[in-house]
Design a protein around this motif. Structure first.
Motif, mmCIF file in Angstrom:
data_model
loop_
_atom_site.group_PDB
_atom_site.id
_atom_site.type_symbol
_atom_site.label_atom_id
_atom_site.label_comp_id
_atom_site.label_asym_id
_atom_site.label_seq_id
_atom_site.Cartn_x
_atom_site.Cartn_y
_atom_site.Cartn_z
ATOM 1 N N UNK A 157 0.819 -1.212 0.000
ATOM 2 C CA UNK A 157 0.000 0.000 0.000
ATOM 3 C C UNK A 157 0.849 1.256 0.000
ATOM 4 N N UNK A 158 2.184 1.073 0.023
ATOM 5 C CA UNK A 158 3.070 2.229 -0.102
ATOM 6 C C UNK A 158 4.358 1.750 -0.760
ATOM 7 N N UNK A 159 4.880 2.399 -1.769
ATOM 8 C CA UNK A 159 6.084 1.911 -2.457
ATOM 9 C C UNK A 159 7.297 1.889 -1.528
ATOM 10 N N UNK A 160 8.020 0.722 -1.525
ATOM 11 C CA UNK A 160 9.216 0.623 -0.686
ATOM 12 C C UNK A 160 10.337 1.503 -1.210
ATOM 13 N N UNK A 161 10.532 1.465 -2.512
ATOM 14 C CA UNK A 161 11.582 2.274 -3.144
ATOM 15 C C UNK A 161 10.943 3.147 -4.227
ATOM 16 N N UNK A 162 10.384 4.294 -3.828
ATOM 17 C CA UNK A 162 9.691 5.136 -4.819
ATOM 18 C C UNK A 162 10.602 5.537 -5.976
ATOM 19 N N UNK A 163 10.037 5.515 -7.172
ATOM 20 C CA UNK A 163 10.796 5.891 -8.354
ATOM 21 C C UNK A 163 9.903 6.655 -9.327
ATOM 22 N N UNK A 164 10.499 7.509 -10.111
ATOM 23 C CA UNK A 164 9.766 8.238 -11.157
ATOM 24 C C UNK A 164 10.032 7.640 -12.535
ATOM 25 N N UNK A 165 10.585 6.412 -12.533
ATOM 26 C CA UNK A 165 10.890 5.777 -13.813
ATOM 27 C C UNK A 165 9.628 5.567 -14.653
ATOM 28 N N UNK A 166 8.502 5.319 -13.977
ATOM 29 C CA UNK A 166 7.251 5.134 -14.707
ATOM 30 C C UNK A 166 6.866 6.381 -15.498
ATOM 31 N N UNK A 167 7.095 7.542 -14.925
ATOM 32 C CA UNK A 167 6.775 8.800 -15.613
ATOM 33 C C UNK A 167 7.726 9.016 -16.799
ATOM 34 N N UNK A 168 9.006 8.622 -16.612
ATOM 35 C CA UNK A 168 9.957 8.750 -17.728
ATOM 36 C C UNK A 168 9.550 7.843 -18.886
ATOM 37 N N UNK A 169 9.192 6.599 -18.565
ATOM 38 C CA UNK A 169 8.791 5.671 -19.624
ATOM 39 C C UNK A 169 7.486 6.111 -20.286
#
Length: 298
Positions: free
Chosen positions: A70-82
């Motif tokens: 229910x909360x990302x362990x290692x938040x990343x913005x890679x999804x937005x880049x892709x």
């Protein structure tokens, strides 16, 4: 005197019953039930949005873990880049702005003018025309898709802005909404303006519209949101990013082999939601006022 006493004697129990009923529905039990219903509705609406946002910041391997995170362990913005590099995201974004802007302005103008004619002008067949517009509200858009597609294809308008915009420019709901608002303007004000020499356009612009801003803003927001989220017709009319809108572009992030990377899909969904969300937050007070206009009129 006797009649008065009898009436009071008859009315008193009814009034007491009414007050008791009102007290029952406004008591602590009903208040608790109301809060529970509000929380349930909030969870139904907010939970999917929360899941979309946190998934957009998750690593790919964290999206498919069980139990769900229910909360990302290692938040990343890679999804937005892709999301903004895998497809021509900004081309789809540009097309959405162009099509939404043209369609919204067209629908608002046509809705206001047609509602004004149907409410404040006198001409033969006015009632029949209004009933015809109301009947158009009852027809689902999906029913007219096939005939519209055949016509637009014969005209050679596939993969063009006009092929998407013109078939969607009908405005039955806006006409219905604005007509009811214009009819609520006191007739004394309308007659006074006409006696002062106001013509149709001056009457509309200087008298009727200033008294209808909340409803007009609500109509405008509903129109913008609907056009921004329109999917079926642009999907049929657009093959690629030349005229395709954001909802069409989002489908290209999904892969047909069953292993879709949902991170970029959710990130693109968040980016697609932001413009209408910002617009709604900026104008939500006027929108609520417009939608509830008339609800408190006796």
């Amino acid at each position: 005197m006797t009649d008065t006493i009898v009436d009071e004697g008859v009315d008193a129990p009814a009034k007491g019953a009414h007050q008791a009923e009102a007290a029952t529905f406004s008591g602590p039990v009903m208040r608790v039930v109301g809060y529970i219903a509000m929380v349930i509705v909030f969870l139904i609406v907010a939970l999917p949005l929360f899941w979309i946002v946190i998934t957009s910041f998750k690593q790919r391997q964290d999206i498919y873990t069980q139990p769900a995170q229910w909360w990302p362990k290692n938040p990343t913005t890679n999804g937005y880049h892709l999301a903004t590099t895998t497809i021509a995201f900004w081309d789809y974004f540009r097309n959405s702005i162009i099509i939404t802007a043209i369609l919204s302005v067209t629908k608002i103008v046509l809705g206001v003018i047609s509602a004004y004619a149907l409410s404040l002008l006198r001409f033969p067949g006015r009632t029949a025309l209004f009933l015809l517009i109301i009947a158009a509200l009852m027809v689902p858009n999906q029913i007219t898709v096939i005939s519209n597609y055949a016509l637009v294809s014969q005209l050679g308008w596939r993969n063009t802005y006009q092929g998407i915009i013109i078939p969607l420019a009908g405005v039955a709901f806006g006409t219905f909404l604005m007509r009811n608002q214009f009819l609520s303007v006191p007739s004394e004000i309308i007659e006074a303006a006409r006696l002062d020499g106001a013509g149709p356009l001056k009457l509309l612009w200087r008298v009727v519209l200033p008294m209808s801003w909340p409803t007009l803003i609500a109509f405008s927001i509903i129109t913008v949101v609907n056009e921004w989220n329109e999917y079926l017709w642009p999907f049929l009319m657009a093959d690629d990013q030349r005229v395709g809108t954001l909802p069409v572009g989002l489908t290209q992030l999904q892969q047909t082999d069953g292993i879709t990377n949902w991170g970029p899909v959710m990130a693109a969904t968040v980016l697609a939601m932001l413009p209408v969300l910002i617009l709604f937050l900026a104008l939500q007070r006027h929108m609520i006022k417009g939608l509830t206009a008339g609800a408190v009129k006796g």
